[in-house]
Design a protein around this motif. Structure first.
Motif, PDB file in Angstrom:
ATOM      1  N   GLN A   7       0.860  -1.183   0.000  1.00 12.74           N
ATOM      2  CA  GLN A   7       0.000   0.000   0.000  1.00 12.74           C
ATOM      3  C   GLN A   7       0.896   1.233   0.000  1.00 12.74           C
ATOM      4  O   GLN A   7       1.558   1.511   0.997  1.00 12.74           O
ATOM      5  N   SER A   8       0.899   1.940  -1.095  1.00 13.25           N
ATOM      6  CA  SER A   8       1.727   3.126  -1.192  1.00 13.25           C
ATOM      7  C   SER A   8       1.083   4.300  -0.477  1.00 13.25           C
ATOM      8  O   SER A   8      -0.092   4.585  -0.656  1.00 13.25           O
ATOM      9  N   ARG A   9       1.875   4.960   0.316  1.00 11.00           N
ATOM     10  CA  ARG A   9       1.398   6.151   1.018  1.00 11.00           C
ATOM     11  C   ARG A   9       1.345   7.347   0.062  1.00 11.00           C
ATOM     12  O   ARG A   9       0.685   8.340   0.333  1.00 11.00           O
ATOM     13  N   TYR A  10       2.054   7.227  -1.059  1.00 18.03           N
ATOM     14  CA  TYR A  10       2.214   8.361  -1.957  1.00 18.03           C
ATOM     15  C   TYR A  10       1.572   8.182  -3.339  1.00 18.03           C
ATOM     16  O   TYR A  10       1.601   9.105  -4.142  1.00 18.03           O
ATOM     17  N   ALA A  11       1.017   7.020  -3.623  1.00 24.85           N
ATOM     18  CA  ALA A  11       0.442   6.759  -4.948  1.00 24.85           C
ATOM     19  C   ALA A  11      -0.643   7.778  -5.317  1.00 24.85           C
ATOM     20  O   ALA A  11      -0.834   8.083  -6.487  1.00 24.85           O
ATOM     21  N   GLY A  12      -1.314   8.320  -4.322  1.00 24.62           N
ATOM     22  CA  GLY A  12      -2.347   9.320  -4.570  1.00 24.62           C
ATOM     23  C   GLY A  12      -1.808  10.579  -5.233  1.00 24.62           C
ATOM     24  O   GLY A  12      -2.560  11.354  -5.823  1.00 24.62           O
ATOM     25  N   LEU A  13      -0.492  10.767  -5.156  1.00 23.32           N
ATOM     26  CA  LEU A  13       0.122  11.921  -5.818  1.00 23.32           C
ATOM     27  C   LEU A  13       0.093  11.766  -7.336  1.00 23.32           C
ATOM     28  O   LEU A  13       0.375  12.705  -8.062  1.00 23.32           O
ATOM     29  N   ASN A  14      -0.266  10.571  -7.811  1.00 28.23           N
ATOM     30  CA  ASN A  14      -0.408  10.324  -9.244  1.00 28.23           C
ATOM     31  C   ASN A  14      -1.843  10.571  -9.707  1.00 28.23           C
ATOM     32  O   ASN A  14      -2.168  10.338 -10.855  1.00 28.23           O
ATOM     33  N   THR A  15      -2.707  10.997  -8.812  1.00 24.77           N
ATOM     34  CA  THR A  15      -4.123  11.176  -9.134  1.00 24.77           C
ATOM     35  C   THR A  15      -4.543  12.634  -8.968  1.00 24.77           C
ATOM     36  O   THR A  15      -3.735  13.478  -8.589  1.00 24.77           O
ATOM     37  N   ASN A  16      -5.825  12.894  -9.187  1.00 28.96           N
ATOM     38  CA  ASN A  16      -6.310  14.265  -8.994  1.00 28.96           C
ATOM     39  C   ASN A  16      -6.473  14.620  -7.521  1.00 28.96           C
ATOM     40  O   ASN A  16      -6.901  15.715  -7.192  1.00 28.96           O
ATOM     41  N   VAL A  36       6.838  19.749  -2.015  1.00 30.36           N
ATOM     42  CA  VAL A  36       6.437  18.336  -1.978  1.00 30.36           C
ATOM     43  C   VAL A  36       6.099  17.856  -3.385  1.00 30.36           C
ATOM     44  O   VAL A  36       6.596  16.821  -3.836  1.00 30.36           O
ATOM     45  N   LEU A  37       5.276  18.609  -4.095  1.00 27.93           N
ATOM     46  CA  LEU A  37       4.863  18.211  -5.446  1.00 27.93           C
ATOM     47  C   LEU A  37       6.052  18.171  -6.401  1.00 27.93           C
ATOM     48  O   LEU A  37       6.210  17.216  -7.169  1.00 27.93           O
ATOM     49  N   PHE A  38       6.880  19.181  -6.353  1.00 21.59           N
ATOM     50  CA  PHE A  38       8.042  19.243  -7.236  1.00 21.59           C
ATOM     51  C   PHE A  38       9.001  18.089  -6.952  1.00 21.59           C
ATOM     52  O   PHE A  38       9.512  17.457  -7.874  1.00 21.59           O
ATOM     53  N   THR A  39       9.230  17.801  -5.681  1.00 25.83           N
ATOM     54  CA  THR A  39      10.129  16.708  -5.290  1.00 25.83           C
ATOM     55  C   THR A  39       9.599  15.378  -5.808  1.00 25.83           C
ATOM     56  O   THR A  39      10.350  14.568  -6.346  1.00 25.83           O
ATOM     57  N   TYR A  40       8.287  15.153  -5.668  1.00 27.87           N
ATOM     58  CA  TYR A  40       7.703  13.903  -6.148  1.00 27.87           C
ATOM     59  C   TYR A  40       7.900  13.768  -7.657  1.00 27.87           C
ATOM     60  O   TYR A  40       8.328  12.723  -8.144  1.00 27.87           O
ATOM     61  N   GLN A  62       6.319   1.777  -8.035  1.00 24.04           N
ATOM     62  CA  GLN A  62       5.777   2.680  -7.018  1.00 24.04           C
ATOM     63  C   GLN A  62       6.596   2.608  -5.734  1.00 24.04           C
ATOM     64  O   GLN A  62       6.879   3.617  -5.109  1.00 24.04           O
ATOM     65  N   LYS A  63       7.017   1.386  -5.362  1.00 24.70           N
ATOM     66  CA  LYS A  63       7.851   1.204  -4.163  1.00 24.70           C
ATOM     67  C   LYS A  63       9.156   1.983  -4.297  1.00 24.70           C
ATOM     68  O   LYS A  63       9.600   2.627  -3.350  1.00 24.70           O
ATOM     69  N   GLN A  64       9.744   1.883  -5.477  1.00 28.41           N
ATOM     70  CA  GLN A  64      11.011   2.561  -5.746  1.00 28.41           C
ATOM     71  C   GLN A  64      10.826   4.085  -5.623  1.00 28.41           C
ATOM     72  O   GLN A  64      11.636   4.760  -4.985  1.00 28.41           O
ATOM     73  N   ILE A  65       9.760   4.601  -6.207  1.00 26.90           N
ATOM     74  CA  ILE A  65       9.456   6.034  -6.119  1.00 26.90           C
ATOM     75  C   ILE A  65       9.249   6.418  -4.653  1.00 26.90           C
ATOM     76  O   ILE A  65       9.813   7.402  -4.175  1.00 26.90           O
ATOM     77  N   ASP A  66       8.440   5.639  -3.946  1.00 23.40           N
ATOM     78  CA  ASP A  66       8.111   5.934  -2.551  1.00 23.40           C
ATOM     79  C   ASP A  66       9.355   6.010  -1.669  1.00 23.40           C
ATOM     80  O   ASP A  66       9.493   6.913  -0.855  1.00 23.40           O
ATOM     81  N   PHE A  69      11.368   9.091  -2.547  1.00 21.54           N
ATOM     82  CA  PHE A  69      10.598  10.280  -2.196  1.00 21.54           C
ATOM     83  C   PHE A  69      10.628  10.509  -0.686  1.00 21.54           C
ATOM     84  O   PHE A  69      10.883  11.619  -0.217  1.00 21.54           O
ATOM     85  N   GLU A  70      10.419   9.449   0.071  1.00 21.82           N
ATOM     86  CA  GLU A  70      10.425   9.571   1.529  1.00 21.82           C
ATOM     87  C   GLU A  70      11.792  10.016   2.047  1.00 21.82           C
ATOM     88  O   GLU A  70      11.884  10.866   2.921  1.00 21.82           O
ATOM     89  N   GLN A  71      12.839   9.450   1.479  1.00 24.20           N
ATOM     90  CA  GLN A  71      14.204   9.842   1.869  1.00 24.20           C
ATOM     91  C   GLN A  71      14.412  11.335   1.611  1.00 24.20           C
ATOM     92  O   GLN A  71      14.962  12.046   2.447  1.00 24.20           O
ATOM     93  N   LYS A  72      13.996  11.779   0.441  1.00 24.65           N
ATOM     94  CA  LYS A  72      14.189  13.178   0.059  1.00 24.65           C
ATOM     95  C   LYS A  72      13.365  14.112   0.949  1.00 24.65           C
ATOM     96  O   LYS A  72      13.860  15.161   1.368  1.00 24.65           O
ATOM     97  N   LEU A  73      12.124  13.732   1.261  1.00 14.84           N
ATOM     98  CA  LEU A  73      11.290  14.560   2.139  1.00 14.84           C
ATOM     99  C   LEU A  73      11.933  14.698   3.518  1.00 14.84           C
ATOM    100  O   LEU A  73      11.966  15.783   4.090  1.00 14.84           O
ATOM    101  N   THR A  74      12.464  13.593   4.012  1.00 17.91           N
ATOM    102  CA  THR A  74      13.123  13.603   5.320  1.00 17.91           C
ATOM    103  C   THR A  74      14.339  14.525   5.282  1.00 17.91           C
ATOM    104  O   THR A  74      14.537  15.337   6.172  1.00 17.91           O
ATOM    105  N   GLN A  75      15.109  14.409   4.210  1.00 13.93           N
ATOM    106  CA  GLN A  75      16.286  15.267   4.021  1.00 13.93           C
ATOM    107  C   GLN A  75      15.889  16.741   3.999  1.00 13.93           C
ATOM    108  O   GLN A  75      16.477  17.549   4.703  1.00 13.93           O
ATOM    109  N   LEU A  76      14.909  17.074   3.179  1.00 10.70           N
ATOM    110  CA  LEU A  76      14.452  18.461   3.052  1.00 10.70           C
ATOM    111  C   LEU A  76      13.929  18.998   4.375  1.00 10.70           C
ATOM    112  O   LEU A  76      14.167  20.145   4.724  1.00 10.70           O
TER     113      LEU A  76
END
Length: 82
Positions: A7-16, A36-40, A62-66, A69-76
């Motif tokens: 279950q991706s926590r971020y897959a919804g970023l691919n939707t409206n 957040v949007l730009f990073t994704y 999706q797992k690879q993206i997640d 993405f999570e690493q980058k968000l934590t870094q930022l």
């Protein structure tokens, strides 16, 4: 025994729904929504470009993206706190 589907926590970023999800993530990580949007997009785009064109993003992709993405968000988020 049932295998638990990823279950991706971020897959919804691919939707409206992306804006409301990005708003929540921005609050969680103390970042700006646009950040957040730009990073994704920055992370997802090259990964998706390498994967087979499909109507739906595979679980593996999706797992690879997640993960990235999570690493980058934590870094930022830590840069912002510091």
């Amino acid at each position: 025994m049932m295998v638990k589907k990823y279950q991706s926590r971020y897959a919804g970023l691919n939707t409206n729904e992306r804006f409301s999800i990005a708003k929540q993530l921005a609050a969680d990580y103390h970042l700006d929504v646009t950040q957040v949007l730009f990073t994704y997009l920055k992370i997802a785009e090259p990964i998706l470009a390498k994967s087979q064109p499909a109507k739906q993003i595979s679980e593996t992709v999706q797992k690879q993206i997640d993960q990235q993405f999570e690493q980058k968000l934590t870094q930022l988020s830590q840069v912002k706190k510091g």
